[in-house]
Design a protein around this motif. Structure first.
Motif, PDB file in Angstrom:
ATOM      1  N   ALA A  54      77.320  26.233  62.068  1.00  0.00           N
ATOM      2  CA  ALA A  54      77.815  26.534  60.606  1.00  0.00           C
ATOM      3  C   ALA A  54      78.934  27.152  60.428  1.00  0.00           C
ATOM      4  CB  ALA A  54      76.578  27.674  60.097  1.00  0.00           C
ATOM      5  N   ALA A  55      79.434  28.096  61.321  1.00  0.00           N
ATOM      6  CA  ALA A  55      80.837  28.678  61.120  1.00  0.00           C
ATOM      7  C   ALA A  55      81.916  27.619  61.257  1.00  0.00           C
ATOM      8  CB  ALA A  55      81.021  29.557  62.170  1.00  0.00           C
ATOM      9  N   VAL A  56      81.839  26.737  62.133  1.00  0.00           N
ATOM     10  CA  VAL A  56      82.857  25.532  62.155  1.00  0.00           C
ATOM     11  C   VAL A  56      82.672  24.662  61.095  1.00  0.00           C
ATOM     12  CG1 VAL A  56      83.324  23.348  63.554  1.00  0.00           C
ATOM     13  CG2 VAL A  56      82.544  25.420  64.838  1.00  0.00           C
ATOM     14  N   GLY A  57      81.409  24.376  60.488  1.00  0.00           N
ATOM     15  CA  GLY A  57      81.223  23.652  59.319  1.00  0.00           C
ATOM     16  C   GLY A  57      82.010  24.410  58.106  1.00  0.00           C
ATOM     17  N   GLU A  58      81.820  25.542  58.021  1.00  0.00           N
ATOM     18  CA  GLU A  58      82.462  26.347  56.771  1.00  0.00           C
ATOM     19  C   GLU A  58      83.953  26.438  56.872  1.00  0.00           C
ATOM     20  OE1 GLU A  58      82.693  31.028  55.266  1.00  0.00           O
ATOM     21  OE2 GLU A  58      80.743  30.124  56.242  1.00  0.00           O
ATOM     22  N   ALA A  59      84.481  26.474  58.069  1.00  0.00           N
ATOM     23  CA  ALA A  59      85.831  26.465  58.301  1.00  0.00           C
ATOM     24  C   ALA A  59      86.390  25.054  58.217  1.00  0.00           C
ATOM     25  CB  ALA A  59      86.197  26.797  59.906  1.00  0.00           C
ATOM     26  N   LEU A  60      85.722  23.895  58.603  1.00  0.00           N
ATOM     27  CA  LEU A  60      86.212  22.627  58.222  1.00  0.00           C
ATOM     28  C   LEU A  60      86.370  22.381  56.834  1.00  0.00           C
ATOM     29  CD1 LEU A  60      84.107  20.664  60.798  1.00  0.00           C
ATOM     30  CD2 LEU A  60      86.604  20.777  60.743  1.00  0.00           C
ATOM     31  N   ASP A  61      85.215  22.922  55.961  1.00  0.00           N
ATOM     32  CA  ASP A  61      85.132  22.805  54.626  1.00  0.00           C
ATOM     33  C   ASP A  61      86.356  23.512  54.024  1.00  0.00           C
ATOM     34  OD1 ASP A  61      83.669  21.937  52.069  1.00  0.00           O
ATOM     35  OD2 ASP A  61      83.626  23.991  51.873  1.00  0.00           O
ATOM     36  N   ALA A  62      86.681  24.500  54.325  1.00  0.00           N
ATOM     37  CA  ALA A  62      87.602  25.434  53.545  1.00  0.00           C
ATOM     38  C   ALA A  62      89.233  24.993  54.039  1.00  0.00           C
ATOM     39  CB  ALA A  62      87.646  26.844  53.929  1.00  0.00           C
ATOM     40  N   SER A  63      89.278  24.167  55.194  1.00  0.00           N
ATOM     41  CA  SER A  63      90.503  23.787  55.680  1.00  0.00           C
ATOM     42  C   SER A  63      91.326  22.803  54.918  1.00  0.00           C
ATOM     43  CB  SER A  63      90.493  23.408  57.124  1.00  0.00           C
ATOM     44  OG  SER A  63      91.733  22.854  57.597  1.00  0.00           O
ATOM     45  N   ASP A  64      92.656  22.923  54.772  1.00  0.00           N
ATOM     46  CA  ASP A  64      93.473  21.758  54.083  1.00  0.00           C
ATOM     47  C   ASP A  64      93.542  20.683  54.939  1.00  0.00           C
ATOM     48  OD1 ASP A  64      94.108  23.350  51.799  1.00  0.00           O
ATOM     49  OD2 ASP A  64      95.941  24.532  52.831  1.00  0.00           O
ATOM     50  N   VAL A  65      93.223  20.852  56.223  1.00  0.00           N
ATOM     51  CA  VAL A  65      93.303  19.405  57.017  1.00  0.00           C
ATOM     52  C   VAL A  65      92.123  18.449  56.851  1.00  0.00           C
ATOM     53  CG1 VAL A  65      93.236  18.725  59.454  1.00  0.00           C
ATOM     54  CG2 VAL A  65      94.338  20.769  58.975  1.00  0.00           C
ATOM     55  N   ALA A  66      92.283  17.480  56.698  1.00  0.00           N
ATOM     56  CA  ALA A  66      91.402  16.316  56.385  1.00  0.00           C
ATOM     57  C   ALA A  66      90.133  16.172  57.435  1.00  0.00           C
ATOM     58  CB  ALA A  66      91.743  14.830  55.885  1.00  0.00           C
ATOM     59  N   ARG A  67      88.979  16.170  56.897  1.00  0.00           N
ATOM     60  CA  ARG A  67      87.863  15.869  57.862  1.00  0.00           C
ATOM     61  C   ARG A  67      88.219  14.779  58.944  1.00  0.00           C
ATOM     62  NH1 ARG A  67      85.439  15.044  61.573  1.00  0.00           N
ATOM     63  NH2 ARG A  67      83.362  14.730  62.012  1.00  0.00           N
ATOM     64  N   GLU A  68      88.570  13.705  58.473  1.00  0.00           N
ATOM     65  CA  GLU A  68      88.800  12.493  59.276  1.00  0.00           C
ATOM     66  C   GLU A  68      89.986  12.873  60.451  1.00  0.00           C
ATOM     67  OE1 GLU A  68      90.890  11.658  55.426  1.00  0.00           O
ATOM     68  OE2 GLU A  68      88.982  12.530  56.006  1.00  0.00           O
ATOM     69  N   GLU A  69      90.691  13.991  60.331  1.00  0.00           N
ATOM     70  CA  GLU A  69      91.736  14.228  61.202  1.00  0.00           C
ATOM     71  C   GLU A  69      91.222  15.169  62.253  1.00  0.00           C
ATOM     72  OE1 GLU A  69      95.399  15.701  59.276  1.00  0.00           O
ATOM     73  OE2 GLU A  69      95.413  14.392  57.712  1.00  0.00           O
ATOM     74  N   VAL A  70      90.096  15.444  62.091  1.00  0.00           N
ATOM     75  CA  VAL A  70      89.629  16.775  63.185  1.00  0.00           C
ATOM     76  C   VAL A  70      88.097  15.810  63.884  1.00  0.00           C
ATOM     77  CG1 VAL A  70      88.819  18.997  63.320  1.00  0.00           C
ATOM     78  CG2 VAL A  70      90.009  18.435  61.706  1.00  0.00           C
ATOM     79  N   PHE A  71      88.569  15.991  65.194  1.00  0.00           N
ATOM     80  CA  PHE A  71      87.353  15.418  66.094  1.00  0.00           C
ATOM     81  C   PHE A  71      86.394  16.607  66.494  1.00  0.00           C
ATOM     82  CE2 PHE A  71      85.330  13.834  70.010  1.00  0.00           C
ATOM     83  CZ  PHE A  71      85.526  12.644  69.879  1.00  0.00           C
ATOM     84  N   VAL A  72      85.066  16.202  65.816  1.00  0.00           N
ATOM     85  CA  VAL A  72      84.282  17.617  66.016  1.00  0.00           C
ATOM     86  C   VAL A  72      83.086  17.119  67.171  1.00  0.00           C
ATOM     87  CG1 VAL A  72      82.472  18.873  64.670  1.00  0.00           C
ATOM     88  CG2 VAL A  72      84.567  18.154  63.718  1.00  0.00           C
TER      89      VAL A  72
END
Length: 265
Positions: A45-63
Motif C-alpha cells: 500500500a505504501a508503494v502504491g501511494e508513492a507511485l500515485d504521488a510521484s511525478d514519474v509515470a506509472r509505465e516508467e516504473v517496474f513494480v
C-alpha cells in the motif's frame, strides 16, 4: 531477455508506512525505476501511494511483488494477487514472484495460477524466489510462462555461482536481495580494504560488485536521499576488474537469510 532496471529498491523493513512512502518517492526522484515489495513486507500500500504521488509515470516504473508462502494454493494465488494489485494501485503487476517454495507451495497447483494471471493480463512476468536448481527445473517444466527472474540472497560471501550460471543459461535475471548481508559483508577485511583503496563506501563497492555481474540486479533498501542516491549511482562507478576480482576471491561463506523451512535446509 527483457530489461529489468538496475539497481532496484527493496522495501522490506521500513519503519512504518510513512517512511516507506517517502523513501519510494525519493528513490523515484533520484532515478530508480524498479521497486520490489511483497505481501510479506506489508509495504504494498505504501508503494502504491508513492507511485500515485510521484511525478514519474506509472509505465516508467517496474513494480514487483511476491506471494506469501501460505497464499500459494491455486485459488489463493489468484485472490491475493488481485488484492496486491489493488494495494499497489496498478492494473498490471510487472513481476509476480513465488516468495518461498514452502508451506502451501506445490508446483502443479501453484504455478498454473501464475500462468492464468499472465493470460488474464494481471501479471506481466513470472518470478521465483529462494529456489534451488532442482526446484527451478521443476518449475520450468510446469510453467508455460518463462521464468523472468529468480530472487535470492547474493553478495561476495554468498556469490551464488551455480544460480548465476543457471540464470545465464536460462536467460533470466538473478535479483540479489541482502546485497550487504545484513552488515556481515560490510565488515569483511577485504571489502573494507578495497573500498578504502578506491575511496568509495563499502556499500558502493558491494553494489558495484553486484552490478559488474551481467545478469544480476541488486535491490538494496535505503532511507534518505543521500543514501538512496549513493546506492543508485554505484552503477556509474568505474572500478578496475582487479578490485572487483579481490571480492570474487573471498572464500568465506555466510548466509544471513536462512529460515529452517528454506528448501536448501
Amino acid at each position: 531477455m527483457d530489461h529489468l532496471p538496475r539497481p532496484g529498491l527493496g522495501t522490506s523493513g521500513y519503519d512504518g508506512h510513512d517512511e516507506c512512502v517517502e523513501s519510494v518517492q525519493t528513490a523515484l526522484d533520484v532515478g530508480y525505476r524498479h521497486v520490489d515489495t511483497a505481501q510479506m513486507y506489508d509495504t504494498e500500500a505504501a508503494v502504491g501511494e508513492a507511485l500515485d504521488a510521484s511525478d514519474v509515470a506509472r509505465e516508467e516504473v517496474f513494480v514487483a511483488t511476491k506471494v506469501l508462502p501460505e497464499n500459494l494454493g491455486h485459488d489463493d494465488v489468484l485472490e491475493t494477487a488481485r488484492e496486491s494489485a489493488d494495494r499497489l494501485g496498478v492494473d498490471t503487476i510487472d513481476l509476480l514472484y513465488v516468495h518461498w517454495p514452502t508451506k502451501a507451495y506445490e508446483a502443479e497447483e501453484t504455478l498454473p495460477a501464475f500462468d492464468q494471471l499472465v493470460d488474464e493480463g494481471l501479471v506481466e512476468q513470472v518470478g521465483l524466489s529462494n529456489f534451488t536448481p532442482d526446484l527451478l527445473d521443476e518449475a520450468r517444466d510446469v510453467l508455460d510462462a518463462p521464468i523472468f527472474a529468480h530472487q535470492v540472497e547474493c553478495h561476495p560471501l554468498l556469490p551464488q555461482e551455480e544460480l548465476r550460471e543457471y540464470a545465464r543459461d536460462d536467460d533470466h535475471w538473478l535479483v540479489a536481495y541482502g546485497p550487504f548481508a545484513r552488515g556481515a559483508v560490510t565488515d569483511d577485511e577485504t571489502v573494507v580494504a578495497v573500498a578504502e583503496e578506491h575511496d568509495v563506501s563499502v556499500y558502493e563497492l558491494l553494489l558495484a560488485w553486484s552490478l559488474s555481474k551481467e545478469q544480476v540486479v541488486p535491490i538494496p533498501k535505503a532511507t534518505g536521499e543521500d543514501h538512496l542516491r549513493a546506492n543508485f549511482e554505484a552503477k556509474d562507478l568505474d572500478l578496475p576488474q582487479s578490485a572487483l576480482g579481490r571480492l570474487d576471491a573471498i572464500d568465506e561463506r555466510t548466509r544471513r537469510f536462512d529460515p529452517d523451512r528454506a528448501p536448501w535446509n
